[in-house]
Design an enzyme around this catalytic site. Structure first.
Site, PDB file in Angstrom:
ATOM      1  CE1 TYR A 149     -31.460 -12.129  22.273  1.00 17.75           C
ATOM      2  CE2 TYR A 149     -29.291 -12.056  21.258  1.00 17.75           C
ATOM      3  CZ  TYR A 149     -30.082 -12.317  22.349  1.00 17.75           C
ATOM      4  OH  TYR A 149     -29.507 -12.761  23.506  1.00 17.75           O
TER       5      TYR A 149
ATOM      6  CE  LYS B 207     -45.341 -14.639  30.361  1.00 19.12           C
ATOM      7  NZ  LYS B 207     -45.497 -15.304  31.685  1.00 19.12           N
TER       8      LYS B 207
ATOM      9  CG  ASP C 182     -43.849 -17.840  33.620  1.00 19.25           C
ATOM     10  OD1 ASP C 182     -44.131 -18.668  32.737  1.00 19.25           O
ATOM     11  OD2 ASP C 182     -44.721 -17.186  34.238  1.00 19.25           O
TER      12      ASP C 182
ATOM     13  CG  ASP D  48     -29.166 -14.991  25.797  1.00 19.93           C
ATOM     14  OD1 ASP D  48     -28.060 -15.563  25.726  1.00 19.93           O
ATOM     15  OD2 ASP D  48     -29.324 -13.871  26.320  1.00 19.93           O
TER      16      ASP D  48
ATOM     17  CG  ASP E 191     -26.233 -17.733  30.345  1.00 22.42           C
ATOM     18  OD1 ASP E 191     -25.847 -18.173  29.241  1.00 22.42           O
ATOM     19  OD2 ASP E 191     -25.719 -16.737  30.900  1.00 22.42           O
TER      20      ASP E 191
HETATM   21  C1  IPM Z   1     -24.868 -16.029  23.805  1.00 19.55           C
HETATM   22  C2  IPM Z   1     -24.461 -14.638  24.203  1.00 19.55           C
HETATM   23  C3  IPM Z   1     -24.776 -13.672  23.070  1.00 19.55           C
HETATM   24  C4  IPM Z   1     -26.274 -13.692  22.880  1.00 19.55           C
HETATM   25  C5  IPM Z   1     -24.242 -12.243  23.252  1.00 19.55           C
HETATM   26  C6  IPM Z   1     -22.742 -12.220  23.436  1.00 19.55           C
HETATM   27  C7  IPM Z   1     -24.627 -11.349  22.100  1.00 19.55           C
HETATM   28  O1  IPM Z   1     -25.069 -14.280  25.400  1.00 19.55           O
HETATM   29  O2  IPM Z   1     -24.352 -16.530  22.797  1.00 19.55           O
HETATM   30  O3  IPM Z   1     -25.685 -16.622  24.508  1.00 19.55           O
HETATM   31  O4  IPM Z   1     -27.015 -12.972  23.575  1.00 19.55           O
HETATM   32  O5  IPM Z   1     -26.731 -14.445  22.016  1.00 19.55           O
HETATM   33 MG    MG Z   2     -26.154 -15.846  26.325  1.00 21.36          MG
END
Ligand code: IPM
Ligand code: MG
Length: 359
Positions: free
Chosen positions: A139, A190, A222, A246, A250
């Site tokens: 990042y 990884k 993975d 990240d 999700d």
């Molecule tokens: C998160 C989001 C952010 C990230 C984006 C909005 C930059 O996806 O907080 O998970 O990738 O960290």
């Molecule tokens: Mg995110």
């Protein structure tokens, strides 16, 4: 008096933040004294001032004891140069305030087990804490860019980079968190392919010597993505880098039924923090009073717990959210087929009502 910077941002940000602020205000007569100050951030701030993270907003965030953040982003800003895009606001806040430790708890509410796309018997009882390093990795690594190579072809490149000290401090957060839970820490990397991950694994293994009562395991990312779906209950605390965290957070959110349920805390070395739902700005449903405000309300609870040392109030909010779910109240993202749904504001009303009953 503790000062909270309230940064609603874009899309559904304003709607969900409004409900979290109401919830915090509801606790005032019960003794929670807070000063809240609001400022624009993200695309909204860009439209006002040409900067997604204006100096005044950053100064407010710096001066506050904690930050309550909504969400940033939207299609109307996607064509801007990268440094002007809304996402730079949240990345800038994380970096400027040194919020390196991102805690993303993924807990399944029993009432929502059926709302998960996975079978209820797989997800029920799941309680995972994902700890994501937040200020390093690909990042922020330099160099990065898009250039033209010797063959005249454009190529894009980024740098995955972790310093030993960065790995060590996030590993400590992982071990300390595991000590307060079920004492199992899974470090995700990884290392079979990446040098950065090899160093990560080596350093985490070193830090483990200071925590003999925590059971440490290592998993390739993975495999971790697969194991989260196969058997999420095997995990207690997961610690991982910025990029993998990240993605895995999700994924974990969907196990809980909806991404609309997951709060997060991003902490610096002193416990100052930024609190935000893990979901984005959802421009497609913005302004329609349909977004689920619970992830933001639960983020406000985390704020009380981690930055203000108000665990009792945090538990009150979490209890109110459970009570509302137990009553069967659902926004559309957590409703089963055919179930009646309520909107953002009505969900906020329900949490406020549940809190008004002192408990
Ligand atoms: C998160 C989001 C952010 C990230 C984006 C909005 C930059 O996806 O907080 O998970 O990738 O960290
Ligand atoms: Mg995110």
């Amino acid at each position: 008096m503790k000062k909270i910077a309230v940064l609603p941002g874009d899309g559904i940000g304003a709607e969900i933040i409004a409900q979290a602020v109401r919830v915090l205000r509801t606790l005032e007569p019960q003794g929670l004294v807070l000063e809240m100050a609001e400022a624009p951030v993200g695309g909204t701030a860009y439209d006002l001032s040409g900067d997604p993270l204006p100096k005044a907003t950053l100064d407010l965030a710096r001066s506050a004891d904690a930050i309550l953040f909504g969400s940033v982003g939207g299609w109307q800003w996607d064509k801007l140069p990268r440094e002007k895009r809304p996402e730079q606001a949240i990345l800038g806040l994380r970096k400027e305030l040194k919020l390196f430790a991102n805690l993303r708890p993924a807990v399944i509410y029993p009432e929502l087990a059926a709302a998960s796309t996975l079978k209820a018997e797989v997800v029920s009882g799941m309680d995972v804490l994902i700890i994501r390093e937040l200020t390093g990795d690909i990042y922020f690594g330099q160099p990065r860019g898009i250039r033209t190579n010797a063959a005249g072809e454009r190529e894009g490149f980024d740098t995955m980079l972790y310093a030993e000290s960065e790995i060590r401090r996030i590993a400590r957060v992982g071990f300390e968190s595991a000590l307060k839970r079920n004492r199992r820490l899974c470090s995700v990397d990884k290392a079979n392919v990446l040098e950065t991950s090899q160093l990560w694994r080596d350093v985490v293994t070193e830090v483990a010597k200071d925590y003999p009562t925590v059971e440490l395991s290592h998993m390739y990312v993975d495999n971790a993505a697969m194991q989260l779906l196969r058997n999420p209950r095997q995990f207690d605390v997961i610690v991982t880098g910025n990029m993998f965290g990240d993605i895995l957070s999700d994924e974990a959110s969907m196990l809980t039924g909806s991404i609309g349920m997951l709060p997060s805390a991003s902490l610096d070395a002193n416990g100052k923090g930024l609190y935000e739902p893990i979901h984005g700005s959802a421009p497609d449903i913005a302004g329609k009073d349909v977004a689920n405000p619970l992830a933001t309300i639960l983020s406000a609870a985390m704020l009380l717990r981690y930055s203000l040392d108000q665990d009792a109030f945090a538990r009150r909010i979490e209890g109110a959210v459970s009570a509302v779910l137990a009553k069967g109240l659902r926004t559309s993202d957590i409703a089963e087929k055919g179930e009646p749904v309520i909107g953002t504001r009505a969900m906020g009303d329900a949490v406020v009502a549940a809190l008004a009953i002192p408990g």
